[in-house]
Design a protein around this motif. Structure first.
Motif, short mmCIF file in Angstrom:
data_model
loop_
_atom_site.label_atom_id
_atom_site.label_comp_id
_atom_site.label_asym_id
_atom_site.label_seq_id
_atom_site.Cartn_x
_atom_site.Cartn_y
_atom_site.Cartn_z
N GLN A 72 0.87 -1.36 -0.11
CA GLN A 72 -0.07 -0.17 0.06
C GLN A 72 0.72 1.34 -0.21
O GLN A 72 1.81 1.46 0.92
CB GLN A 72 -0.88 -0.04 1.14
CG GLN A 72 -1.83 1.45 1.41
CD GLN A 72 -2.75 1.54 0.57
OE1 GLN A 72 -3.77 0.57 0.44
NE2 GLN A 72 -2.82 2.52 -0.34
N GLY A 73 0.68 2.19 -0.95
CA GLY A 73 1.05 3.34 -0.98
C GLY A 73 0.51 4.54 -0.08
O GLY A 73 -0.77 4.24 0.24
N LEU A 74 1.28 5.59 0.27
CA LEU A 74 0.54 6.60 1.10
C LEU A 74 -0.69 7.27 0.38
O LEU A 74 -0.36 7.59 -0.94
CB LEU A 74 1.58 7.61 1.58
CG LEU A 74 0.97 8.44 2.32
CD1 LEU A 74 0.61 8.24 3.91
CD2 LEU A 74 2.29 9.88 2.76
N ILE A 75 -1.79 7.47 1.05
CA ILE A 75 -2.99 8.09 0.41
C ILE A 75 -2.55 9.70 0.84
O ILE A 75 -2.60 10.11 1.73
CB ILE A 75 -4.33 7.83 0.83
CG1 ILE A 75 -4.49 6.21 0.66
CG2 ILE A 75 -5.51 8.65 0.20
CD1 ILE A 75 -4.49 5.96 -0.95
N GLN A 76 -2.47 10.61 -0.28
CA GLN A 76 -2.24 11.76 -0.28
C GLN A 76 -3.52 12.74 -0.85
O GLN A 76 -3.96 12.19 -1.98
CB GLN A 76 -0.85 12.03 -0.89
CG GLN A 76 0.25 11.56 -0.50
CD GLN A 76 1.45 11.95 -1.16
OE1 GLN A 76 1.57 11.97 -2.26
NE2 GLN A 76 2.77 11.91 -0.45
N SER A 77 -3.66 13.80 -0.34
CA SER A 77 -4.76 14.56 -0.83
C SER A 77 -4.38 15.28 -2.23
O SER A 77 -3.43 15.51 -2.65
CB SER A 77 -4.96 15.79 -0.04
OG SER A 77 -3.96 16.65 0.34
N ALA A 78 -5.48 15.34 -3.12
CA ALA A 78 -5.29 15.80 -4.61
C ALA A 78 -6.06 17.05 -4.61
O ALA A 78 -7.02 17.44 -3.87
CB ALA A 78 -5.38 14.80 -5.59
N THR A 79 -6.04 17.78 -5.85
CA THR A 79 -6.90 18.98 -6.04
C THR A 79 -8.07 18.81 -6.84
O THR A 79 -8.95 19.49 -6.95
CB THR A 79 -5.91 19.99 -6.89
OG1 THR A 79 -5.55 19.38 -8.06
CG2 THR A 79 -4.60 20.27 -5.95
N SER A 80 -8.26 17.66 -7.34
CA SER A 80 -9.28 17.28 -8.44
C SER A 80 -10.52 16.27 -7.82
O SER A 80 -9.95 15.30 -6.99
CB SER A 80 -9.02 16.67 -9.70
OG SER A 80 -10.04 16.26 -10.46
N ALA A 81 -11.54 16.68 -8.02
CA ALA A 81 -12.55 15.53 -7.09
C ALA A 81 -12.71 14.23 -8.05
O ALA A 81 -13.18 13.43 -7.38
CB ALA A 81 -13.97 16.16 -7.49
N THR A 82 -12.06 14.10 -9.17
CA THR A 82 -11.97 12.85 -9.86
C THR A 82 -10.75 12.21 -9.74
O THR A 82 -10.45 11.13 -10.15
CB THR A 82 -12.26 13.26 -11.47
OG1 THR A 82 -11.31 14.06 -12.04
CG2 THR A 82 -13.56 13.66 -11.55
N ASP A 83 -9.91 12.74 -8.80
CA ASP A 83 -8.63 12.00 -8.44
C ASP A 83 -8.94 10.86 -7.39
O ASP A 83 -9.68 11.38 -6.55
CB ASP A 83 -7.69 12.78 -8.03
CG ASP A 83 -7.07 13.41 -9.06
OD1 ASP A 83 -6.60 13.32 -10.15
OD2 ASP A 83 -6.32 14.61 -8.86
N LEU A 84 -8.76 9.52 -7.61
CA LEU A 84 -9.48 8.36 -6.70
C LEU A 84 -8.30 7.54 -6.21
O LEU A 84 -7.37 7.31 -7.04
CB LEU A 84 -10.20 7.57 -7.52
CG LEU A 84 -11.36 8.29 -8.30
CD1 LEU A 84 -12.15 7.60 -8.77
CD2 LEU A 84 -12.11 8.99 -7.39
N GLY A 85 -8.16 7.52 -4.91
CA GLY A 85 -7.03 6.76 -4.33
C GLY A 85 -7.73 5.48 -3.78
O GLY A 85 -9.00 5.43 -3.38
#
Length: 464
Positions: A72-85
């Motif tokens: 598992q990689g680290l879940i990091q916040s993104a700027t787009s609502a369509t970026d999905l972790g």
């Protein structure tokens, strides 16, 4: 000859350490690649048959490549609502094309969730792989399957047409003046006379002016058109704390099957403290024993009987729940506090949202939200056995086992983190340390070859 085997062992060391260097190079180069899984070259010794006692033949070393797909990689916040972790186990199902998918076309699996909307309205990631999902029907049903990927389609949020929501509920908050003087026309009032007054604008023997007619609301029909419905009230003196009520359409020409656009009529009853009497019963009350809202049933133009829309409108029937439970009767000016109808006129897509449950929804400029697809996550018995392909994606193999597509967060599948991305699983400190040890091992293997060469040279020189 042992010297020859030693030289070959040195060559195998060079080859194996070259492979290790290549894997480390790949890892370092992809340190910023979304959801990249590191590779590692392990070493296994090769043992040859020792046929002659007292002599040893070197077998060397072989390189074994291992990939850590399950890490598992680290879940990091993104700027787009369509970026999905993905937090946990599972892969997005993707394909290399958006339209014209055939049953035989390959589907790939990836954790690279950097999706965005392309010019054609499809959700694609940075590798131009199209996100697949189960379509959600208008009635909310999903034709899903854990093993049949052909039921999934490329998710498109723009080819949806306009969104319309017919009005189903209206909540009214208003006060009626308890000190209202009873009109002289109340004694001879007959249901429908307030609607007649609204239609003509003139009080007469058959048209009674209401005491309060400011309860107006716009409702939306099934085709996105708007219509005005009005509630008019006339205070009654027998019994006390009651009001005559009529609900009608403005203009009256929009309603057929009734006079002057009248939809329904009855009585509104209040308690002595000014609150609405929700337990009043009787054939003339607008409320049932449980205080349920008024049900306005306006049929379609093809209905045979009852109140219905005018045939010229050509629209479907409307079933509207009119909640008057917040109506009060206090000694204050009659006034409307708020009227809140639902429903929405025609709207166009302005955005896309993905929930933690994997539901993809399109948002419209009329504030309507439509659920269009359900994302499924594919899990494998051994995800480390997947075959890596270009685009940070994988194919299923015998070693990985059969996939099973599940809803996010169910049956062992991970959860989707909207507006976030999974970081690369590469640890630079470990990779640079591996570079040092690999370099030293490569140099040592080269020393084996030069030493064996010197020994062979001595052997050749014996003849001299």
């Amino acid at each position: 000859m042992s010297i020859n085997s030693a030289m070959l062992a040195g060559v195998s060391g060079l080859i194996s350490n070259s492979s290790a260097l290549a894997a480390i190079s790949d890892n370092i180069a992809n340190v910023n690649t979304t959801a990249y899984k590191r590779k590692q070259v392990n070493f296994a010794n090769v043992v040859t048959s020792q046929a002659v006692k007292g002599r040893y033949s070197a077998g060397g070393v072989q390189a074994v490549t291992r990939q850590f797909v399950s890490q598992q990689g680290l879940i990091q916040s993104a700027t787009s609502a369509t970026d999905l972790g993905i937090a946990g186990d599972g892969f997005f199902v993707v394909s290399s094309k958006g339209t014209g998918m055939l049953p035989g076309d390959p589907r790939l699996f990836t954790r690279s969730g950097s999706f965005s909307v392309d010019a054609d309205g499809f959700l694609v990631n940075d590798a131009k792989l199209y996100l697949q999902g189960w379509p959600i029907a208008a009635d909310g049903t999903i034709n899903d399957s854990p093993s049949d990927l052909t039921r999934m389609t490329s998710i498109n949020i723009k080819n949806l047409g306009g969104a319309v929501k017919a009005t189903e509920n209206v909540v009214v908050n208003a006060n009626l003046d308890k000190t209202q003087v009873v009109s002289g026309a109340e004694a001879t009032y007959v249901a429908g006379e307030m609607a007649a007054y609204a239609a003509t604008g003139v009080a007469s023997a058959t048209a009674t002016q209401p005491d309060f007619d400011k309860l107006e609301m716009n409702i939306v029909d099934s085709s996105g058109g708007t219509h005005r419905i009005q509630v008019a009230l006339l205070k009654s003196d027998t019994p006390a704390n009651t009001w005559h009520a009529e609900i009608y359409a403005v203009p009256a020409s929009e309603i057929a099957g009734a006079t002057d656009g009248l939809i329904t009529s009855g009585m509104v009853n209040f308690n002595a403290d000014g609150s609405l009497n929700l337990t009043a019963s009787g054939g003339t009350t607008l409320f049932g024993p449980a205080g349920s809202p008024v049900q306005l049933s306006i049929g379609a133009s093809t209905d045979v009987a009852g109140v219905r829309w005018a045939a010229g409108l050509g629209i479907k029937a409307s079933a509207i729940s009119l909640d008057l439970s917040k109506l009060t009767q206090y000694a204050d000016t009659s006034a409307v506090n708020s009227i809140n109808p639902d429903g929405a006129t025609v709207g166009n897509v302005v955005g896309v949202e993905v929930g933690e449950d994997g539901v993809v929804s399109a948002t419209f400029d009329n504030n309507e939200v439509r659920r269009i697809a359900q994302i499924g996550l594919a899990t494998f018995p051994n995800s480390d056995g997947l075959l890596a392909v270009s685009g940070n994606a994988y194919r299923a193999t015998i070693a990985s086992g059969e996939f099973s597509v599940k809803y996010p967060g169910e049956a062992g599948a991970g959860e989707i983190a909207p507006g976030a991305l999974e970081a690369s699983a590469v640890d630079l400190s470990a990779e640079f340390t591996g570079l040092i040890t690999t370099q030293k091992a490569y140099s040592a293997s080269s020393k084996i070859i030069t030493t064996a060469d010197q020994m062979l040279e001595e052997l050749i020189n014996i003849k001299r």
